[in-house]
Design a protein around this motif. Sequence first.
Motif, PDB file in Angstrom:
ATOM      1  N   ILE A   1     123.280  97.118 -50.494  1.00  0.00           N
ATOM      2  CA  ILE A   1     123.704  96.114 -49.509  1.00  0.00           C
ATOM      3  C   ILE A   1     122.809  94.880 -49.558  1.00  0.00           C
ATOM      4  CG2 ILE A   1     124.041  95.649 -47.052  1.00  0.00           C
ATOM      5  CD1 ILE A   1     124.514  98.695 -46.727  1.00  0.00           C
ATOM      6  N   TRP A   2     121.489  95.116 -49.622  1.00  0.00           N
ATOM      7  CA  TRP A   2     120.525  94.031 -49.464  1.00  0.00           C
ATOM      8  C   TRP A   2     119.948  93.601 -50.814  1.00  0.00           C
ATOM      9  CZ3 TRP A   2     121.309  92.094 -44.917  1.00  0.00           C
ATOM     10  CH2 TRP A   2     121.769  92.930 -43.898  1.00  0.00           C
ATOM     11  N   LEU A   3     120.845  93.381 -51.777  1.00  0.00           N
ATOM     12  CA  LEU A   3     120.456  92.847 -53.077  1.00  0.00           C
ATOM     13  C   LEU A   3     120.642  91.337 -53.089  1.00  0.00           C
ATOM     14  CD1 LEU A   3     122.128  95.464 -55.484  1.00  0.00           C
ATOM     15  CD2 LEU A   3     119.794  95.461 -54.583  1.00  0.00           C
ATOM     16  N   ASP A   4     119.851  90.641 -53.924  1.00  0.00           N
ATOM     17  CA  ASP A   4     120.001  89.196 -54.043  1.00  0.00           C
ATOM     18  C   ASP A   4     120.587  88.838 -55.410  1.00  0.00           C
ATOM     19  OD1 ASP A   4     117.893  89.398 -55.887  1.00  0.00           O
ATOM     20  OD2 ASP A   4     116.381  88.663 -54.476  1.00  0.00           O
ATOM     21  N   ALA A   5     120.669  87.551 -55.694  1.00  0.00           N
ATOM     22  CA  ALA A   5     121.310  87.094 -56.932  1.00  0.00           C
ATOM     23  C   ALA A   5     120.585  87.607 -58.169  1.00  0.00           C
ATOM     24  CB  ALA A   5     121.370  85.571 -56.934  1.00  0.00           C
ATOM     25  N   GLU A   6     119.263  87.648 -58.127  1.00  0.00           N
ATOM     26  CA  GLU A   6     118.520  88.164 -59.292  1.00  0.00           C
ATOM     27  C   GLU A   6     118.778  89.647 -59.495  1.00  0.00           C
ATOM     28  OE1 GLU A   6     114.447  86.879 -60.047  1.00  0.00           O
ATOM     29  OE2 GLU A   6     114.662  85.403 -58.437  1.00  0.00           O
ATOM     30  N   ASP A   7     118.864  90.388 -58.415  1.00  0.00           N
ATOM     31  CA  ASP A   7     119.194  91.810 -58.519  1.00  0.00           C
ATOM     32  C   ASP A   7     120.575  91.999 -59.140  1.00  0.00           C
ATOM     33  OD1 ASP A   7     116.819  92.711 -57.285  1.00  0.00           O
ATOM     34  OD2 ASP A   7     117.679  92.435 -55.295  1.00  0.00           O
ATOM     35  N   ARG A   8     121.541  91.190 -58.710  1.00  0.00           N
ATOM     36  CA  ARG A   8     122.887  91.322 -59.249  1.00  0.00           C
ATOM     37  C   ARG A   8     122.919  90.980 -60.739  1.00  0.00           C
ATOM     38  NH1 ARG A   8     124.452  88.366 -54.111  1.00  0.00           N
ATOM     39  NH2 ARG A   8     124.934  90.039 -52.621  1.00  0.00           N
ATOM     40  N   ALA A   9     122.062  90.069 -61.148  1.00  0.00           N
ATOM     41  CA  ALA A   9     121.961  89.763 -62.582  1.00  0.00           C
ATOM     42  C   ALA A   9     121.414  90.958 -63.353  1.00  0.00           C
ATOM     43  CB  ALA A   9     121.070  88.540 -62.793  1.00  0.00           C
ATOM     44  N   VAL A  10     120.501  91.699 -62.749  1.00  0.00           N
ATOM     45  CA  VAL A  10     119.994  92.915 -63.385  1.00  0.00           C
ATOM     46  C   VAL A  10     121.111  93.942 -63.542  1.00  0.00           C
ATOM     47  CG1 VAL A  10     118.427  94.888 -63.101  1.00  0.00           C
ATOM     48  CG2 VAL A  10     117.614  92.560 -62.638  1.00  0.00           C
ATOM     49  N   LEU A  11     121.933  94.087 -62.513  1.00  0.00           N
ATOM     50  CA  LEU A  11     123.089  94.987 -62.629  1.00  0.00           C
ATOM     51  C   LEU A  11     123.959  94.587 -63.811  1.00  0.00           C
ATOM     52  CD1 LEU A  11     124.230  95.294 -58.891  1.00  0.00           C
ATOM     53  CD2 LEU A  11     122.920  96.970 -60.199  1.00  0.00           C
ATOM     54  N   ARG A  12     124.233  93.304 -63.917  1.00  0.00           N
ATOM     55  CA  ARG A  12     125.058  92.807 -65.028  1.00  0.00           C
ATOM     56  C   ARG A  12     124.409  93.106 -66.377  1.00  0.00           C
ATOM     57  NH1 ARG A  12     124.331  86.985 -64.847  1.00  0.00           N
ATOM     58  NH2 ARG A  12     122.494  87.539 -66.098  1.00  0.00           N
ATOM     59  N   ASP A  13     123.130  92.818 -66.497  1.00  0.00           N
ATOM     60  CA  ASP A  13     122.456  92.913 -67.786  1.00  0.00           C
ATOM     61  C   ASP A  13     122.226  94.350 -68.228  1.00  0.00           C
ATOM     62  OD1 ASP A  13     122.407  90.162 -67.782  1.00  0.00           O
ATOM     63  OD2 ASP A  13     120.316  90.012 -67.123  1.00  0.00           O
ATOM     64  N   THR A  14     122.074  95.257 -67.272  1.00  0.00           N
ATOM     65  CA  THR A  14     121.817  96.662 -67.623  1.00  0.00           C
ATOM     66  C   THR A  14     123.075  97.506 -67.668  1.00  0.00           C
ATOM     67  OG1 THR A  14     121.400  97.257 -65.306  1.00  0.00           O
ATOM     68  CG2 THR A  14     119.489  96.567 -66.637  1.00  0.00           C
ATOM     69  N   GLY A  15     124.165  97.026 -67.063  1.00  0.00           N
ATOM     70  CA  GLY A  15     125.396  97.816 -67.011  1.00  0.00           C
ATOM     71  C   GLY A  15     125.424  98.844 -65.901  1.00  0.00           C
ATOM     72  N   ALA A  16     124.440  98.805 -65.004  1.00  0.00           N
ATOM     73  CA  ALA A  16     124.386  99.763 -63.895  1.00  0.00           C
ATOM     74  C   ALA A  16     125.487  99.447 -62.888  1.00  0.00           C
ATOM     75  CB  ALA A  16     123.024  99.711 -63.219  1.00  0.00           C
ATOM     76  N   GLN A  17     125.808 100.436 -62.051  1.00  0.00           N
ATOM     77  CA  GLN A  17     126.857 100.252 -61.046  1.00  0.00           C
ATOM     78  C   GLN A  17     126.316 100.491 -59.649  1.00  0.00           C
ATOM     79  OE1 GLN A  17     129.734 103.606 -60.397  1.00  0.00           O
ATOM     80  NE2 GLN A  17     128.833 104.414 -62.290  1.00  0.00           N
TER      81      GLN A  17
END
Length: 443
Positions: free
Chosen positions: A278-294
């Motif tokens: 819930i409390w992720l920021d834009a940099e965290d979301r970029a990590v999700l994108r780059d690692t493929g995590a869900q």
Amino acid sequence: MTPTEAPPHRLALRGDLLDFTATPEWGAVHSPAVRWRPDHWLLVEDGRITGAQPADAPLPGEGWERHDHRGRLVLPGFIDTHVHSPQLDVIGSYGTELLDWLNTYTFPAESRYAQAAESEAGAARFVQALLAHGTTTAVVFPTVHKISAELLMAEAHRRGMRLITGKVLMDRNAPDNLRDDVVQAERDCVELIERWHGRGRLAYAVTVRFAPTSTPEQLAMAGALCAAYPGLYMQTHVAENREEVAWVQQLFPEARSYLDVYLRAGLMNERSVLAHGIWLDAEDRAVLRDTGAQVAHSPSSNLFLGSGLFDWRATEEAGGQVSLASDVGGGTSLSMMRTVLDAYKIQALQGQRLTGWKALHAATLGAAQALRLDHEIGSFEPGRLADVCVWDWAADPVAERRMAVVQSLHEQLFAWFTLADDRNLAAAYVQGVPQFSRTPPVG
């Protein structure tokens, strides 16, 4: 066929087939990603889907076992990407936020699973409950006890289910009877991995409870396991509650964010399943994108515990993947329909409208894709395993009337999500084998 070969087991399921061939667009109630085949036979041979055809066409060849569910909705089995098997004991517990809830309700319940008899009975109860709610695949937290993971995997294997689970890791900030240590935890994980990972349809998940209950040494050990065994999953919680986020900041001052704790430990990869977010920021979301995590979005739990409102659209637009999860016992039902309804409410509170297509996709094909399992589950494509659930469109007079006046397929599906629950489930099949039946089909 040679004299020693048995003929293939052929099963034909008749009903209204609904699945996806692509990802539905956000907000679109008319989507080319939807595959709708009313009154069709779904054809299954030796547990795998071989095709589908209109009900009035003759079945190919002889020897088909027919299950006639005409007038019912036939879906791929639901995929619950985050749920706690021992927490059926605390579902619906009153009145606390996350950290107090863990100490007051969850940890005492989980301590009972040190006993083999409790773990065995709990595993059987949990797996049966999943199937009775139309869930045929799940990513599951058992407890810190090795026996709880062992017996859960054994029960799922007996049923032929796809299950992803692993012993919970907790070596600090937990009661004495729920803490492990790095050396013993690693030994337990290795033994479980070598016995169960890849056996039947089981997969092992390195299972970090959440950052506050693992020392940096244990997190490093968990990351090393992920690197040492290809194909392992990793599951944990992240950024569920603001008080929790602040606590992580105190415990790990060197980390940029809560998610960064896991990234530094080598726990972020394409098989990482992160509950809540819930409390992720834009940099965290970029990590999700780059690692493929869900992110395993757990809306019922987020509402019940007052944790916050997850921004689904922002996560997806940043390139992150989102699946749906019941999070029982923080969530209040194993029903994915209840989960979907709460997800809709959370998005509505943020000015977004979650369509029935987007929600259903996230609980079927979308979840399978995020888990890298869409070659096996999540749709009715030929070659997929026949994890299939059959649903009544209506279970009471109010729902019957609503279905009688719908004007479109999306309206019908959305009303079904809103009004249905486990009472609507007629049958559940795992690899084409009936595992639950409320009303026997016409043979």
